[in-house]
Every structure is written in C-alpha cells, then in structure tokens.
Design a protein around this motif. Structure first.
Motif, PDB file in Angstrom:
ATOM      1  N   UNK A 132       0.573  71.661  58.446  1.00  0.00           N
ATOM      2  CA  UNK A 132       0.082  72.478  58.934  1.00  0.00           C
ATOM      3  C   UNK A 132       0.913  73.645  59.623  1.00  0.00           C
ATOM      4  N   UNK A 133       2.165  73.140  60.258  1.00  0.00           N
ATOM      5  CA  UNK A 133       3.181  74.024  61.029  1.00  0.00           C
ATOM      6  C   UNK A 133       3.953  74.538  60.015  1.00  0.00           C
ATOM      7  N   UNK A 134       4.004  73.872  59.311  1.00  0.00           N
ATOM      8  CA  UNK A 134       4.941  74.969  57.746  1.00  0.00           C
ATOM      9  C   UNK A 134       4.519  75.492  57.271  1.00  0.00           C
ATOM     10  N   UNK A 135       3.376  74.854  56.608  1.00  0.00           N
ATOM     11  CA  UNK A 135       2.802  76.262  56.098  1.00  0.00           C
ATOM     12  C   UNK A 135       2.251  77.244  57.080  1.00  0.00           C
ATOM     13  N   UNK A 136       1.979  77.216  57.920  1.00  0.00           N
ATOM     14  CA  UNK A 136       1.384  78.547  58.929  1.00  0.00           C
ATOM     15  C   UNK A 136       2.292  79.762  58.875  1.00  0.00           C
ATOM     16  N   UNK A 137       3.620  79.489  58.504  1.00  0.00           N
ATOM     17  CA  UNK A 137       4.775  80.262  58.479  1.00  0.00           C
ATOM     18  C   UNK A 137       5.777  80.559  56.741  1.00  0.00           C
ATOM     19  N   UNK A 192      -2.014  81.400  43.193  1.00  0.00           N
ATOM     20  CA  UNK A 192      -2.578  80.968  45.075  1.00  0.00           C
ATOM     21  C   UNK A 192      -1.929  79.595  45.157  1.00  0.00           C
ATOM     22  N   UNK A 193      -1.015  78.719  46.050  1.00  0.00           N
ATOM     23  CA  UNK A 193      -1.349  77.225  46.138  1.00  0.00           C
ATOM     24  C   UNK A 193      -1.805  76.798  47.565  1.00  0.00           C
ATOM     25  N   UNK A 194      -2.533  75.904  47.017  1.00  0.00           N
ATOM     26  CA  UNK A 194      -3.097  74.709  48.150  1.00  0.00           C
ATOM     27  C   UNK A 194      -2.862  73.499  48.464  1.00  0.00           C
ATOM     28  N   UNK A 195      -2.829  72.892  49.506  1.00  0.00           N
ATOM     29  CA  UNK A 195      -2.412  71.616  49.522  1.00  0.00           C
ATOM     30  C   UNK A 195      -3.751  70.750  50.057  1.00  0.00           C
ATOM     31  N   UNK A 196      -4.191  69.439  49.558  1.00  0.00           N
ATOM     32  CA  UNK A 196      -5.091  68.723  50.449  1.00  0.00           C
ATOM     33  C   UNK A 196      -4.835  67.275  50.860  1.00  0.00           C
ATOM     34  N   UNK A 197      -5.229  67.769  52.123  1.00  0.00           N
ATOM     35  CA  UNK A 197      -4.523  66.142  53.195  1.00  0.00           C
ATOM     36  C   UNK A 197      -5.416  65.903  53.667  1.00  0.00           C
ATOM     37  N   UNK A 198      -5.743  64.933  54.067  1.00  0.00           N
ATOM     38  CA  UNK A 198      -6.638  64.153  55.520  1.00  0.00           C
ATOM     39  C   UNK A 198      -6.315  64.479  56.605  1.00  0.00           C
ATOM     40  N   UNK A 199      -6.318  64.671  57.569  1.00  0.00           N
ATOM     41  CA  UNK A 199      -6.325  65.106  58.980  1.00  0.00           C
ATOM     42  C   UNK A 199      -5.230  64.842  59.805  1.00  0.00           C
ATOM     43  N   UNK A 200      -5.916  62.668  59.918  1.00  0.00           N
ATOM     44  CA  UNK A 200      -5.589  62.241  59.967  1.00  0.00           C
ATOM     45  C   UNK A 200      -3.907  61.654  59.717  1.00  0.00           C
ATOM     46  N   UNK A 253       2.558  80.880  54.522  1.00  0.00           N
ATOM     47  CA  UNK A 253       1.566  81.058  54.167  1.00  0.00           C
ATOM     48  C   UNK A 253       0.641  79.952  53.547  1.00  0.00           C
ATOM     49  N   UNK A 254       0.892  78.868  53.531  1.00  0.00           N
ATOM     50  CA  UNK A 254       0.312  77.845  52.458  1.00  0.00           C
ATOM     51  C   UNK A 254      -1.369  76.792  53.322  1.00  0.00           C
ATOM     52  N   UNK A 255      -1.946  77.021  52.732  1.00  0.00           N
ATOM     53  CA  UNK A 255      -3.041  76.505  53.339  1.00  0.00           C
ATOM     54  C   UNK A 255      -3.762  74.949  52.876  1.00  0.00           C
ATOM     55  N   UNK A 256      -3.893  74.093  54.233  1.00  0.00           N
ATOM     56  CA  UNK A 256      -3.814  72.463  54.004  1.00  0.00           C
ATOM     57  C   UNK A 256      -5.267  72.607  54.412  1.00  0.00           C
ATOM     58  N   UNK A 257      -6.108  72.008  53.605  1.00  0.00           N
ATOM     59  CA  UNK A 257      -7.390  71.480  53.364  1.00  0.00           C
ATOM     60  C   UNK A 257      -7.616  69.717  53.617  1.00  0.00           C
ATOM     61  N   UNK A 258      -8.634  69.754  54.034  1.00  0.00           N
ATOM     62  CA  UNK A 258      -9.438  68.155  53.681  1.00  0.00           C
ATOM     63  C   UNK A 258      -9.810  67.692  52.497  1.00  0.00           C
ATOM     64  N   UNK A 285      -3.033  76.734  42.436  1.00  0.00           N
ATOM     65  CA  UNK A 285      -2.763  75.481  41.879  1.00  0.00           C
ATOM     66  C   UNK A 285      -3.425  74.488  42.710  1.00  0.00           C
ATOM     67  N   UNK A 286      -3.885  73.582  43.144  1.00  0.00           N
ATOM     68  CA  UNK A 286      -4.565  72.612  44.367  1.00  0.00           C
ATOM     69  C   UNK A 286      -3.895  71.301  44.322  1.00  0.00           C
ATOM     70  N   UNK A 287      -3.046  70.880  44.536  1.00  0.00           N
ATOM     71  CA  UNK A 287      -1.858  69.488  44.840  1.00  0.00           C
ATOM     72  C   UNK A 287      -2.941  68.496  45.555  1.00  0.00           C
ATOM     73  N   UNK A 288      -3.391  67.979  45.591  1.00  0.00           N
ATOM     74  CA  UNK A 288      -3.865  66.662  46.357  1.00  0.00           C
ATOM     75  C   UNK A 288      -3.371  65.917  46.185  1.00  0.00           C
ATOM     76  N   UNK A 289      -3.112  65.379  48.159  1.00  0.00           N
ATOM     77  CA  UNK A 289      -2.284  64.131  48.810  1.00  0.00           C
ATOM     78  C   UNK A 289      -2.295  63.403  48.845  1.00  0.00           C
ATOM     79  N   UNK A 290      -4.362  63.547  48.473  1.00  0.00           N
ATOM     80  CA  UNK A 290      -5.525  62.444  49.370  1.00  0.00           C
ATOM     81  C   UNK A 290      -4.620  61.005  49.723  1.00  0.00           C
TER      82      UNK A 290
END
Length: 276
Positions: free
Chosen positions: A92-97, A76-84, A99-104, A43-48
């Motif tokens: 990025x800080x919460x996901x590291x603990x 598998x769950x992944x987030x899409x968030x622009x880095x700015x 195992x929640x990947x964040x992509x641009x 599941x990809x969650x786009x939060x752009x």
C-alpha cells in the motif's frame, strides 16, 4: 502457480502461492514476464496464498508494475492481498508511489479494472463450429478495421482470424467466442473455445514426388508469419488463442546515390591549374 485468462485475453489472472524463497522468486519472475509478453489489457496478481511474513517479495511486484507501465500500450497491473498480511501494508505504501493498486479480493480487482477498460473498442461474436464461422469472423475483422481506421491491417488480420477459427473448428469442435480489440496502433485478435489442449505447430512435411501434398500445419505458420506475436492462455472453460497485429514501420528513406566517377587508387584529385 495458477494462470487463467478471460475469453478475449484482455484480463489475465496469475495466482502465486507458497513460501517466498529464491526458487519461487525465479519462477514468479519468469511467469510475470510471460504474462506481460501476452500483452493483455490488464494483469491481476493474486497473492492471497503467498507466505511472505517479511514482505521481501515487494520489489518483485514494483518491478512488474514498471515493466507493465513501460509497454505500448501499457498494461494495467493490480495486486490482490488480504489486508491482514504484512505484504499488504508495505505494498500500500509502495504502490501509492508507483500507481500499483492493491485490492483485498480478486472480485474487487476485476470490478475496478473492468470500469477502466475501453468497452467501446472491442467487438465480440459467438460462433458455432460450422463452415460459415470463418467468413463471419472475417467480416467482424473488416468492421473493426474500418471503424477504427486500421485499414492497413484489414487483409492480414482477416487471414489470421480465419486460421484461428479454422483451427478451433478442426481441433476443438465447440462453440467459440471471437473477439477483436483495439490495442494502440494495432489490434488484438482472440478465439476462445471449450478445449484446454493448446495448439501446437506441426512441422511441415517434405514434398515428395508421386505423393499427395500434406497441407496440415500451415494455419499456425500463417499466423506466425503475419502477426507480431501470438500465443495461448487457459480459461475456466478451455483456452483462448490470441494474435497481435501491428502496422508495418515506415520504410527508411534511401540515401541518394553518388554517381560521380571514382578515380583509380593512387590518383590524387587535384584542382586543374588551367591553361595560359
């Protein structure tokens, strides 16, 4: 809010946009639960387009990751968030603990997830809306169940797939993509066609004397009876109807019956004193 699936319902994209408030939180939580209930592989969650300057939505995505990881098999769950965006830094800080990947970008998430999906555990077939299509789809199920040692599911899965294909032939009348994939102890079936209108259950008509029996609506009734879950998702070109098949749980062992005669109420069960 936009929902989109690929043609075999293995990857679902959920795009959430707008100002983050209590209403959007409630809607997003309900939609996340619905997406996970479909039990995709990812599941990809786009939060752009999400307006969340204080990153207050972060606990919602962490909770979704925990729910996805707790499923069997896990999603598998992944987030899409622009880095700015502020939310990107916090996730990025919460996901590291957790195992929640964040992509641009969504494209990056799709490529990363595709590299982790078990490509050898999925069979697909493209069929025309012709009379022989159900038979070809059933044969695909047989090949999959025999190859993956899911013989117990072979006959019920063939019946479910046949009904899904027949439904696509009757109502969509377009080329369809048929897929079967391994999901833990069970299998996942899907039929994607070129019509966006979702199927609906038809209430069976009453049997009347001297009237022909109307068999319409029995197909999805069969699917609901044999599958542990089924549903439909929109795709870019139409929809995909899916069903999940699981083996039956082992029957509980029956306790041995106590056939000793029972004494009438009020009579004490005393040890005999014996004779002298």
């Amino acid at each position: 809010m936009h929902l989109e699936s690929d043609v075999d319902a293995s990857v679902v994209l959920l795009a959430i946009a707008g100002r983050w408030d209590r209403t959007l939180w409630k809607t997003s939580t309900e939609r996340l639960h619905k997406c996970l209930a479909e039990h995709p592989e990812a599941l990809i969650v786009d939060l752009s387009e999400l307006d969340d300057p204080t990153a207050s939505s972060a606990p919602t995505w962490v909770a979704a990751q925990k729910a996805a990881a707790a499923m069997d098999p896990s999603v598998q769950l992944a987030l899409c968030i622009p880095p700015d965006l502020p939310l990107a830094d916090r996730m990025q800080r919460l996901g590291a603990r957790s195992y929640l990947p964040v992509y641009a970008k969504v494209r990056q998430a799709r490529v990363a997830i595709a590299s982790r999906l078990p490509l050898t555990e999925r069979l697909t077939l493209t069929l025309a809306p012709e009379p022989e299509a159900p038979s070809l789809a059933r044969n695909l199920i047989s090949d999959a169940c025999l190859a993956w040692d899911r013989v117990e599911l072979l006959h019920p899965a063939r019946s479910v797939m046949s009904e899904l294909v027949n439904n696509a032939i009757e109502h969509a009348r377009t080329e369809m993509t048929v897929a079967v994939s391994l999901r833990g102890a069970g299998i996942h079936l899907s039929v994607a066609d070129g019509v966006a209108t979702p199927p609906r259950l038809i209430k069976l008509s009453r049997v009347r004397r001297d009237q022909p029996l109307d068999e319409r609506g029995r197909g999805l009734q069969v699917v609901g009876a044999l599958a542990v879950a089924w549903g439909t998702l929109p795709t870019r070109t139409g929809k995909v109807v899916w069903a999940t098949m699981q083996p039956r749980p082992p029957k509980a062992k029956r306790q041995p019956r106590n056939d000793a005669p029972r004494l009438p109420p009020g009579v004490r069960n005393e040890r005999p004193t014996g004779l002298r």
